[in-house]
Design an enzyme around this catalytic site. Structure first.
Site, PDB file in Angstrom:
ATOM      1  N   GLU A 183      25.517  38.024  31.464  1.00  0.00           N
ATOM      2  CA  GLU A 183      26.540  39.066  31.318  1.00  0.00           C
ATOM      3  C   GLU A 183      27.281  38.970  29.982  1.00  0.00           C
ATOM      4  OE1 GLU A 183      29.352  39.003  34.520  1.00  0.00           O
ATOM      5  OE2 GLU A 183      30.099  41.018  34.081  1.00  0.00           O
TER       6      GLU A 183
ATOM      7  N   ASP B 159      37.959  44.601  31.449  1.00  0.00           N
ATOM      8  CA  ASP B 159      38.862  44.436  32.578  1.00  0.00           C
ATOM      9  C   ASP B 159      40.097  43.564  32.317  1.00  0.00           C
ATOM     10  OD1 ASP B 159      36.477  45.551  33.354  1.00  0.00           O
ATOM     11  OD2 ASP B 159      36.274  44.396  35.198  1.00  0.00           O
TER      12      ASP B 159
END
Ligand code: GLC
Length: 427
Positions: free
Chosen positions: A399, A168
């Site tokens: 993550e 992202d």
């Protein structure tokens, strides 16, 4: 943090998968931070499920492909059930689908994952049944990329939103994002920073651009061809292009194995030939690296990132270049303690804790490691695998991780991290 052993980590990984599983049909990446189904997450997650439940693995992929749009796009998020803990939800996308979805995609790892499931699974009949049902969707998704995201058939497919790259806030996107008009975009309420330290997430300025790009896609009713000419962010991501090429090879392999539609096989061969030639444009003689390209200026995006190694995964790198990439990764490994940082650790924008501007991501490690392995660099491949295992054992199933001190970051109880443990680095 207390160190785990392998058995404990296996158990924890299974708990994460089961806790994040919904209706036996799909798995949310992380309960609160990402409470819906994500496209490429599900493909990696299926590899994890397959270690104990092959049917559940196939179902994960089936549910994803069920969300495919008529023209072939597979959305990056499917909002199966309502949740207030994520922004932007269906009210911003307004894609008018049942179930609701976003209107952009993610790197097409699906065919790659399907081939891996087929090769690894014990129940051959079950595999055949699911694969036969998936061919049309797999072909259509790649067709969509080649026709709608490369309408001039250049061999490089375009990306319209940083979220589509799966990386992202990679530093590569900083410059092209500066062209995105953000007047009138605020106010909106980000939910991610309610759950994770803002220092580990994209900045507010980046978020304004993300929201603005969604609104542009929506204004054009997600018409990809119209958007090609108007979207202010149009890049050729080296990651997406390399993954599409890898998946084209895997799709062709499956089609040949199953004797599926000879004409379509020829189409896929044509895509591969076109891509192999076009991806040459991503090699920068000056930096001796693969780069993403800004399609609006034709210029290389200057940063070298973890995605710069994915052409190895696509199998298009000469021996000479593979050696250059092997030397580069060896150089990086002198600087960081855990491989592979998402951005060149010598880059001025390197930030070891901020999302895709430095941290290590297990799924990227998996693809990079496989790429090196396929080129015979077994030591490098193994170092990457073991570093990933070490991070997970020392820090848990989160993550992403700081490549300097190993700290776990971002969302907790993370599905694709657990899947990578079970399928790859914990074995
Ligand atoms: C973040 C990641 C993306 C992933 C999603 C769900 O947006 O950048 O790659 O698919 O989270 O895990």
């Amino acid at each position: 943090m207390e160190k785990n052993n392998k058995k404990q980590m296996d158990d924890q990984s299974w708990s994460v998968l089961h806790e994040n599983s919904r209706d036996d049909a799909y798995t949310v990446p992380s309960k609160k931070l990402y409470p819906f189904q994500w496209n490429w997450d599900s493909c990696f997650t299926a590899l994890g499920w397959a270690q104990a439940d092959e049917k559940r693995a196939w179902q994960e992929i089936r549910t994803l492909y069920n969300s495919q749009w008529d023209r072939g796009l597979i959305p990056h998020i499917i909002f199966h059930k309502e949740s207030q803990s994520y922004f932007p939800g269906p009210e911003l996308w307004r894609a008018n689908r049942t179930p609701e979805t976003s209107g952009i995609t993610q790197p097409p790892v699906g065919a790659m994952a399907v081939k891996k499931l087929y090769e690894g699974n014990k129940d051959v009949e079950l595999s055949k049944q699911y694969i036969n049902g998936l061919f049309e969707g797999m072909f259509k998704f790649h067709y969509w990329f080649h026709e709608e995201r490369d309408p001039k058939h250049t061999g490089l497919v375009a990306t319209y939103h940083p979220w589509e790259t799966g990386r992202d806030n990679s530093a590569e996107w900083d410059e092209p994002l500066s062209r995105v008009p953000v007047e009138g975009i605020k106010p909106y309420h980000r939910r991610d920073t309610d759950l994770v330290d803002p220092e580990q997430r994209p900045s507010d300025d980046e978020y304004d651009c993300y929201v603005a790009l969604v609104k542009i896609c929506r204004e054009y009713d997600y018409d990809q061809i119209d958007l090609y000419d108007v979207i202010p962010f149009r890049i050729a991501d080296v990651g997406t292009n390399a993954i599409l090429l890898r998946s084209n090879h895997d799709l062709l392999w499956l089609m040949q194995e199953f004797d599926y539609d000879a004409e379509k096989q020829e189409t896929v061969k044509g895509w591969i030939a076109l891509q192999e030639k076009a991806m040459e444009r991503m090699w920068n003689e000056q930096t001796q690296s693969y780069h993403s390209i800004d399609l609006l200026t034709g210029e290389f995006l200057p940063q070298v990132t973890s995605a710069s190694f994915l052409p190895l995964f696509a199998g298009i790198v000469s021996k000479e270049r593979a050696e250059i990439l092997a030397n580069r990764i060896a150089e990086w490994s002198e600087i960081v303690s855990y491989m592979v940082p998402s951005l060149d650790p010598k880059d001025a924008a390197f930030d070891s804790k901020r999302y895709w501007k430095g941290p290590v991501w297990p799924i990227m490690n998996f693809m990079i490691s496989l790429g090196f392995k396929n080129y015979g660099y077994v030591d490098i491949a193994e170092r990457i695998r073991q570093d990933t295992a070490r991070l997970i054992l020392e820090q848990g199933l989160e993550e992403y991780y700081d490549p300097l001190d190993g700290e776990c970051l971002g969302g907790v109880g993370f599905t694709w991290t657990a899947a990578m443990w079970l399928y790859w680095c914990g074995k």
